[in-house]
Design an enzyme around this catalytic site. Structure first.
Site, PDB file in Angstrom:
ATOM      1  N   ARG A 129     -24.574 -47.557  51.755  1.00  0.00           N
ATOM      2  CA  ARG A 129     -24.290 -48.386  52.920  1.00  0.00           C
ATOM      3  C   ARG A 129     -22.903 -48.030  53.449  1.00  0.00           C
ATOM      4  NH1 ARG A 129     -26.741 -51.708  49.048  1.00  0.00           N
ATOM      5  NH2 ARG A 129     -28.724 -52.623  49.728  1.00  0.00           N
TER       6      ARG A 129
ATOM      7  N   LYS B 132     -24.131 -55.178  47.657  1.00  0.00           N
ATOM      8  CA  LYS B 132     -24.755 -56.276  48.389  1.00  0.00           C
ATOM      9  C   LYS B 132     -25.475 -57.229  47.458  1.00  0.00           C
ATOM     10  CE  LYS B 132     -28.080 -57.178  52.112  1.00  0.00           C
ATOM     11  NZ  LYS B 132     -28.998 -56.566  53.102  1.00  0.00           N
TER      12      LYS B 132
ATOM     13  N   HIS C 109     -25.708 -47.078  59.202  1.00  0.00           N
ATOM     14  CA  HIS C 109     -26.715 -47.633  58.305  1.00  0.00           C
ATOM     15  C   HIS C 109     -28.052 -46.928  58.480  1.00  0.00           C
ATOM     16  CE1 HIS C 109     -29.118 -50.626  56.128  1.00  0.00           C
ATOM     17  NE2 HIS C 109     -27.982 -51.084  55.645  1.00  0.00           N
TER      18      HIS C 109
ATOM     19  N   ARG D  91     -29.386 -44.135  56.095  1.00  0.00           N
ATOM     20  CA  ARG D  91     -30.189 -44.507  54.924  1.00  0.00           C
ATOM     21  C   ARG D  91     -31.682 -44.488  55.260  1.00  0.00           C
ATOM     22  NH1 ARG D  91     -28.308 -47.744  50.846  1.00  0.00           N
ATOM     23  NH2 ARG D  91     -29.707 -49.488  51.308  1.00  0.00           N
TER      24      ARG D  91
ATOM     25  N   HIS E 154     -32.063 -51.029  46.534  1.00  0.00           N
ATOM     26  CA  HIS E 154     -32.901 -52.161  46.924  1.00  0.00           C
ATOM     27  C   HIS E 154     -33.402 -52.812  45.647  1.00  0.00           C
ATOM     28  CE1 HIS E 154     -33.905 -50.404  51.169  1.00  0.00           C
ATOM     29  NE2 HIS E 154     -32.701 -50.942  51.084  1.00  0.00           N
TER      30      HIS E 154
ATOM     31  N   TYR F 141     -36.399 -52.471  34.213  1.00  0.00           N
ATOM     32  CA  TYR F 141     -37.068 -51.279  33.701  1.00  0.00           C
ATOM     33  C   TYR F 141     -36.763 -50.081  34.596  1.00  0.00           C
ATOM     34  CZ  TYR F 141     -40.820 -47.999  32.539  1.00  0.00           C
ATOM     35  OH  TYR F 141     -41.518 -46.871  32.203  1.00  0.00           O
TER      36      TYR F 141
END
Length: 410
Positions: free
Chosen positions: A248, A275, A337, A340, A363, A373
């Site tokens: 970001r 974030k 942005h 991304r 994310h 995991y």
């Protein structure tokens, strides 16, 4: 048979003269007028306290400021409280304390208390923006207002000029923040209810706009524009660094040298800068390391990879990349942005695992077990993907348009 008390009259009260010792005139229902040697006349209610059944006096004020009729009305109010087992004296003290607390707890103080808690759950940049928005748009108008006196019409009148300018997103964010402050005031017992819960309905809703992003086939054009752009070399490094690492804008702009592990070829962004408030590990490709090698000659003695021009002890503004893209004439086609999104679209089209791509973009999976995991198993798969992505950027660059092509690899 209970003894009855003859009620007082105004004539009798006015005629009462001071004596050497104070004395009382009785009106009934516990109301009495105390005449003091200095001539002052004070209304008192003598009653039985519901808590300990002891007798007590409640001051009702002085005569003639409090008339006979007013004193009797105050007695009836106190008797109504007593009928509910509420001590009128204690009730008055609590009301006075609450009123005093309202005066002390101004909107600015409550906002400050709320912010001290809020800042722990957001990034430092987000925290700075949040408080700055309050200082700019709200505190000059509401700062000294007791929190209990803040009303919806008051706040709406403050936000109307912002709405008139077309800054609907700003109104939306301010509405959210001021509501959080008022909910905090409710939860801490400063006010009984939030009077601002519905203010968003008083304003136009901002139209949802997706951030502009170039499509994969336009990557060569982006790199060519970047190569010939009239921008600072460090800004170009910033844009390429963000592109290669898929971070970001604020994460890239605030990158620190002590976050880079050259031995393990990773960039570890601490949780407080992310974030989602979770540490993010980014595998560094040869091309990313080459960018770092060249940057070391420029800012290697500084704390940040991309120091600010005016104050090198601070990092550059997170809007630096956006400003550069705008000067390049790409403001309607991509944002910092949006880089991304370009990376995500390209990697998904090339068949890389969706979960690996999402992990690279930091994310967070809503399934916490699955998310843990993924973090534990995807690092090496992400390293392979990031290496492919960096090579793809270089291959898309025409005539060595990428800064990563001509640099020495660490």
């Amino acid at each position: 048979m209970a003894r009855s008390t003859k009620q007082l009259s105004d004539t009798e009260i006015r005629a009462a003269k001071p004596k050497d010792k104070e004395y009382n005139l009785f009106d009934g229902l516990g109301l009495r007028l105390r005449i003091k040697p200095n001539g002052s006349k004070l209304w008192l209610l003598n009653y039985t306290r519901p808590t300990n059944k002891k007798r007590a006096n409640l001051s009702l004020g002085s005569y003639p400021a409090i008339s006979l009729a007013k004193a009797r009305a105050l007695v009836l109010d106190a008797r109504a409280l007593l009928a509910e087992n509420i001590d009128p004296k204690l009730h008055r003290e609590q009301a006075a304390a609450a009123e005093a607390a309202l005066k002390v707890n101004t909107f600015e103080k409550v906002a400050s208390d709320w912010f001290e808690i809020k800042r722990d759950s957001i990034t430092s940049d987000h925290a700075a923006k949040t408080w700055s928005s309050l200082q700019l748009h709200i505190l000059p108008y509401l700062g000294s207002t007791p929190i209990g006196q803040v009303t919806a019409p008051m706040v709406i009148s403050i936000f109307r000029p912002i709405e008139a300018k077309g800054s609907l997103e700003t109104v939306k964010r301010l509405s959210q923040r001021i509501n959080e402050i008022m909910v905090y005031a409710v939860n801490t017992g400063l006010i009984h209810a939030n009077p601002l819960s519905g203010i968003k309905a008083a304003f136009k809703k901002p139209k949802k706009q997706h951030m502009a992003a170039m499509v994969p086939s336009e990557l060569p054009e982006l790199m060519q524009s970047l190569a010939y752009a009239s921008i600072r070399r460090t800004t170009r490094f910033l844009i390429e660094w963000q592109l290669h690492t898929m971070t970001r804008p604020n994460e890239a702009a605030a990158a620190r040298w002590d976050e880079i592990n050259f031995d393990d070829r990773i960039w570890v962004i601490p949780a407080e800068r992310m974030k989602m408030k979770k540490e993010h590990i980014i595998p560094l490709s040869n091309e990313s390391l080459s960018i770092l090698n060249n940057l070391k000659q420029i800012s290697g003695n500084r704390e940040y990879l991309f120091p600010a021009d005016r104050d090198p002890k601070k990092h550059c503004n997170e809007q630096t990349a956006n400003a550069a893209l705008k000067r390049m004439g790409l403001q309607d086609r991509t944002t910092a942005h949006g880089l991304r999104s370009l990376a995500s679209t390209t990697l998904n089209e090339q068949g890389f695992d969706f979960d690996v791509v999402e992990a690279a973009l930091a994310h967070t999976d809503r399934n916490q077990v699955r998310s843990a995991y993924n973090r534990a198993t995807y690092l090496e798969r992400r390293r392979e993907m990031m290496n492919w992505w960096s090579k793809h950027i270089v291959q898309a660059s025409v005539s060595n348009a990428s800064l990563a092509t001509s640099l020495e690899i660490l």
